[in-house]
Scaffold this motif. Structure first.
Motif, PDB file in Angstrom:
ATOM      1  N   ARG A  36       0.812  -1.226   0.000  1.00 46.83           N
ATOM      2  CA  ARG A  36       0.000   0.000   0.000  1.00 46.83           C
ATOM      3  C   ARG A  36       0.850   1.283   0.000  1.00 46.83           C
ATOM      4  O   ARG A  36       0.600   2.194  -0.801  1.00 46.83           O
ATOM      5  N   PRO A  37       1.863   1.415   0.886  1.00 44.03           N
ATOM      6  CA  PRO A  37       2.700   2.630   0.822  1.00 44.03           C
ATOM      7  C   PRO A  37       3.409   2.776  -0.527  1.00 44.03           C
ATOM      8  O   PRO A  37       3.549   3.883  -1.039  1.00 44.03           O
ATOM      9  N   LYS A  38       3.828   1.646  -1.082  1.00 43.28           N
ATOM     10  CA  LYS A  38       4.488   1.693  -2.398  1.00 43.28           C
ATOM     11  C   LYS A  38       3.511   2.172  -3.469  1.00 43.28           C
ATOM     12  O   LYS A  38       3.878   2.945  -4.361  1.00 43.28           O
ATOM     13  N   LEU A  39       2.270   1.707  -3.372  1.00 43.54           N
ATOM     14  CA  LEU A  39       1.252   2.127  -4.328  1.00 43.54           C
ATOM     15  C   LEU A  39       1.004   3.629  -4.225  1.00 43.54           C
ATOM     16  O   LEU A  39       0.853   4.320  -5.254  1.00 43.54           O
ATOM     17  N   VAL A  40       0.975   4.152  -2.995  1.00 41.52           N
ATOM     18  CA  VAL A  40       0.760   5.591  -2.790  1.00 41.52           C
ATOM     19  C   VAL A  40       1.890   6.390  -3.428  1.00 41.52           C
ATOM     20  O   VAL A  40       1.660   7.391  -4.130  1.00 41.52           O
ATOM     21  N   ILE A  41       3.136   5.930  -3.209  1.00 46.77           N
ATOM     22  CA  ILE A  41       4.303   6.632  -3.775  1.00 46.77           C
ATOM     23  C   ILE A  41       4.217   6.665  -5.298  1.00 46.77           C
ATOM     24  O   ILE A  41       4.386   7.708  -5.932  1.00 46.77           O
ATOM     25  N   ASN A  42       3.935   5.511  -5.907  1.00 47.17           N
ATOM     26  CA  ASN A  42       3.868   5.453  -7.371  1.00 47.17           C
ATOM     27  C   ASN A  42       2.683   6.234  -7.927  1.00 47.17           C
ATOM     28  O   ASN A  42       2.784   6.827  -9.013  1.00 47.17           O
ATOM     29  N   THR A  43       1.586   6.249  -7.181  1.00 45.92           N
ATOM     30  CA  THR A  43       0.407   6.999  -7.639  1.00 45.92           C
ATOM     31  C   THR A  43       0.704   8.494  -7.657  1.00 45.92           C
ATOM     32  O   THR A  43       0.379   9.190  -8.629  1.00 45.92           O
ATOM     33  N   ILE A  44       1.320   8.984  -6.579  1.00 46.87           N
ATOM     34  CA  ILE A  44       1.689  10.409  -6.524  1.00 46.87           C
ATOM     35  C   ILE A  44       2.651  10.749  -7.657  1.00 46.87           C
ATOM     36  O   ILE A  44       2.475  11.735  -8.381  1.00 46.87           O
ATOM     37  N   GLY A  45       3.668   9.911  -7.838  1.00 52.21           N
ATOM     38  CA  GLY A  45       4.645  10.156  -8.892  1.00 52.21           C
ATOM     39  C   GLY A  45       4.011  10.124 -10.279  1.00 52.21           C
ATOM     40  O   GLY A  45       4.318  10.960 -11.134  1.00 52.21           O
ATOM     41  N   ALA A  46       3.104   9.167 -10.507  1.00 54.07           N
ATOM     42  CA  ALA A  46       2.448   9.051 -11.815  1.00 54.07           C
ATOM     43  C   ALA A  46       1.574  10.266 -12.100  1.00 54.07           C
ATOM     44  O   ALA A  46       1.574  10.797 -13.214  1.00 54.07           O
ATOM     45  N   LEU A  47       0.817  10.718 -11.096  1.00 51.65           N
ATOM     46  CA  LEU A  47      -0.067  11.873 -11.288  1.00 51.65           C
ATOM     47  C   LEU A  47       0.735  13.145 -11.582  1.00 51.65           C
ATOM     48  O   LEU A  47       0.388  13.914 -12.486  1.00 51.65           O
ATOM     49  N   ILE A  48       1.798  13.356 -10.813  1.00 53.08           N
ATOM     50  CA  ILE A  48       2.608  14.563 -11.042  1.00 53.08           C
ATOM     51  C   ILE A  48       3.301  14.493 -12.403  1.00 53.08           C
ATOM     52  O   ILE A  48       3.324  15.476 -13.154  1.00 53.08           O
ATOM     53  N   SER A  49       3.855  13.329 -12.732  1.00 59.02           N
ATOM     54  CA  SER A  49       4.539  13.176 -14.024  1.00 59.02           C
ATOM     55  C   SER A  49       3.563  13.373 -15.179  1.00 59.02           C
ATOM     56  O   SER A  49       3.901  14.019 -16.187  1.00 59.02           O
ATOM     57  N   PHE A  50       2.362  12.827 -15.043  1.00 64.63           N
ATOM     58  CA  PHE A  50       1.347  12.996 -16.094  1.00 64.63           C
ATOM     59  C   PHE A  50       0.965  14.469 -16.236  1.00 64.63           C
ATOM     60  O   PHE A  50       0.809  14.977 -17.355  1.00 64.63           O
ATOM     61  N   THR A  51       0.836  15.150 -15.090  1.00 67.60           N
ATOM     62  CA  THR A  51       0.507  16.580 -15.123  1.00 67.60           C
ATOM     63  C   THR A  51       1.581  17.371 -15.849  1.00 67.60           C
ATOM     64  O   THR A  51       1.292  18.218 -16.708  1.00 67.60           O
TER      65      THR A  51
END
Length: 608
Positions: free
Chosen positions: A404-419
């Motif tokens: 779960r913490p790993k998923l949160v990290i990757n989700t934040i990174g993916a959203l910012i990178s996509f933005t």
């Protein structure tokens, strides 16, 4: 001579068993794989200020919260790529992650983007370094392109000599650059804390600014995020590390993250407090150093090491491009030659191709690659987005302990990178539109190469049901140009093959010549059938191949094979070849691609 030059430039060949000696320690890997990311400190903050200045100098205080946003993205990327390193310890980075978790085409988009990005890394880096040199010595400005090409040649030779040798040479300038900026930042912060920097040089944080908008802030954030290019290089180059490779790569990535965060935030904070305004003739780092030290030796040390690291940032491309190419080649999307190691155990084909493409890019743009920087940045953020999305899918599918913490990290990174990627597309479309052309073209090339390899494998594969068709006999055809030792040599070889029939073929251009040759042949070799193919068009290839194809069709009906034995004399010296017609080479090339016959060349070596 060529072999001697190669040995002098590249060094002696290494045994395959010596590959362990070519692995990188953390110290050398940090220098050789982080130069791209660290060098971006020299222009990342500046790109952010260039956007903010459209509102006014008063808006520069926004660089502080925007810089914090870039640090958040950096943290997410470092943590994410640490997870990628342990999940995929054989390297490949964004390509492997995207392909395995999102599918083949997302993986190819990530891989293709990074291949192009590494080419841009080399071109942009050496061009920026050449600009720094010609700025100091204006008389060299007209030679900017040639200086860039020379830099590429030097870095290429260093990498062809082996990973450890290039790391040994290039590590010193990278660490000197870090030392120079650390000294500058500490000295600058001391001046700020000691009250030596006038308050009127900067607008207080939180001051309301007219005309500011979310769109402009996002644009500034995207521009500042160009400082993160090169963060992914370590995850692509895990096989270059000493064992335990994954552990050492993860530690190196973490150290690089801390150094990059310190240098980036230091430059942003000092630029704000010193009220530095971007100028065409002076970089932000140059202005900060001049404010702090004046035009003394320390200032020139900062400028010199900055110029050096901008050039050496190209080496990140040389480290990551060949390894990414290996992964693509193993999956049959690019030529297999990229999987071959050279004399010094590096993937020399990838190194050479990268150098050639970078030089071509510089020539096309006449050494001025400013327009390529947005492409350079967006080429990284597409793989950033795909790799982190791929890791999200991996955690959701596998759900290992602590996912779960790993998923949160990757989700934040993916959203910012996509933005960031979307902001680049919307705000700099006029500069990044080539992405929509070269990526589909790359995907098409990848697809066609893979299709070719699959077709070849399908045709070469031996199945249990396949029945071998026996060869009942062999018909040998020997093209002859006269009665010489070369022809004697070839006829003797043909007789040794126990062929059922040997046919000598002569192509005359004149009827009298035809009759004269037939008379000589019947006296010289009466046991070997001679066929003369008169042609008034002075072409050997056409009548010869037509005859061979006729014989081949008749031979096939009785399960016979046709072998064409081509006589060829080899001059003692290579340059003598240009004095002779290369008829044998032309015949062989034509037959190999146009006839289903066996082609054998019988050489006769001249002694003087």
């Amino acid at each position: 001579m060529l072999s001697l030059v190669k040995r002098l430039l590249i060094g002696r060949p290494l045994k395959s068993t010596e590959i362990g000696e070519q692995k990188l320690s953390k110290t050398k890997a940090l220098a050789i794989l982080s130069s791209d990311a660290l060098s971006s400190v020299a222009y990342g903050p500046e790109q952010m200020l260039i956007v903010l200045i459209t509102i006014g100098v008063a808006a520069f205080w926004y660089s502080i919260p925007i810089g914090l946003g870039v640090l958040v993205l950096l943290t997410a990327l470092v943590l994410s790529y640490r997870q990628i390193i342990f999940a995929y310890p054989h390297g490949g980075g964004a390509y492997v992650v995207s392909k395995e978790n999102l599918g083949t085409y997302p993986g190819l988009i990530a891989g293709g983007s990074l291949l192009v990005d590494y080419i841009l890394t080399v071109a942009v880096s050496v061009s920026a370094g050449a600009d720094a040199i010609t700025s100091a010595f204006p008389s060299l400005y007209e030679h900017n392109l040639m200086i860039s090409i020379v830099f590429i040649a030097i870095i290429t030779i260093l990498n062809l000599r082996g990973v450890t040798e290039s790391a040994s040479v290039l590590a010193y300038p990278v660490y000197l650059f870090v030392l120079a900026l650390v000294v500058m930042i500490i000295a600058g912060l001391y001046n700020v804390l000691a009250g030596h920097v006038p308050a009127e040089w900067h607008t207080p944080v939180g001051t309301p600014i007219a005309g500011i908008s979310l769109f402009l802030l996002l644009r500034a954030f995207a521009s500042g995020s160009s400082a993160l290019t090169g963060v992914e290089a370590i995850s692509n180059a895990i096989p270059n590390f000493k064992k335990p490779a994954a552990v050492n790569a993860a530690k190196t990535l973490t150290i690089m993250g801390f150094i990059l965060a310190f240098l980036f935030s230091g430059v942003v904070v000092l630029a704000y407090y010193y009220g530095v305004v971007p100028k065409s003739d002076a970089t932000v780092v140059s202005q900060i150093a001049e404010h702090i030290f004046g035009r003394n030796g320390v200032y020139y040390f900062v400028q010199g090491t900055t110029a050096l690291i901008l050039i050496l940032a190209a080496n990140t491309g040389y480290s990551a491009f060949p390894l990414l190419a290996v992964n693509l080649a193993k999956d049959k999307f690019i030529p297999r030659m990229f999987t071959m190691r050279g004399d010094r155990l590096g993937y020399s084909n990838g190194i050479i191709i990268l150098a050639v493409l970078s030089i071509l890019l510089l020539i096309v743009f006449d050494g001025k690659t400013d327009r390529l920087i947005p492409l350079y940045a967006v080429g990284v953020f597409i793989p950033f987005t795909l790799s982190q999305t791929g890791m999200m899918v991996r955690w959701i599918r596998q759900r290992p302990a602590g996912w779960r913490p790993k998923l949160v990290i990757n989700t934040i990174g993916a959203l910012i990178s996509f933005t960031v990627t979307m902001v680049f597309f919307f705000t700099k479309f006029s500069e990044v539109w080539p992405v929509f052309i070269f990526l589909p073209l790359l995907l098409l090339v990848f697809h066609r190469i893979r299709k070719h390899y699959e077709a070849v494998a399908d045709q070469l594969r031996v199945t249990a049901s396949a029945e071998a068709v026996p060869i009942e006999g062999n018909v040998i055809i020997v093209p002859v140009a006269g009665i010489t030792h070369v022809v004697v040599n070839s006829l003797n070889y043909a007789k040794s093959l126990s062929a059922q029939q040997i046919i000598a073929v002569y192509v005359p251009f004149d009827r009298e010549e035809e009759a004269l040759f037939e008379e000589k042949w019947n006296k010289w070799q009466p046991d070997i059938r001679l066929v003369t193919l008169y042609t008034p068009y002075r072409s050997i290839i056409q009548p010869l191949t037509k005859f061979i194809e006729t014989v081949q069709r008749k031979a096939e009906a009785s399960n016979h094979k046709v072998t064409v034995v081509i006589p060829q004399f080899i001059p003692k010296k290579g340059w003598h070849n240009i004095l002779h017609n290369q008829s044998s080479l032309l015949i062989r090339a034509h037959l190999l691609f146009h006839s289903d016959v066996i082609v054998t060349t019988v050489p006769y070596h001249l002694k003087k």
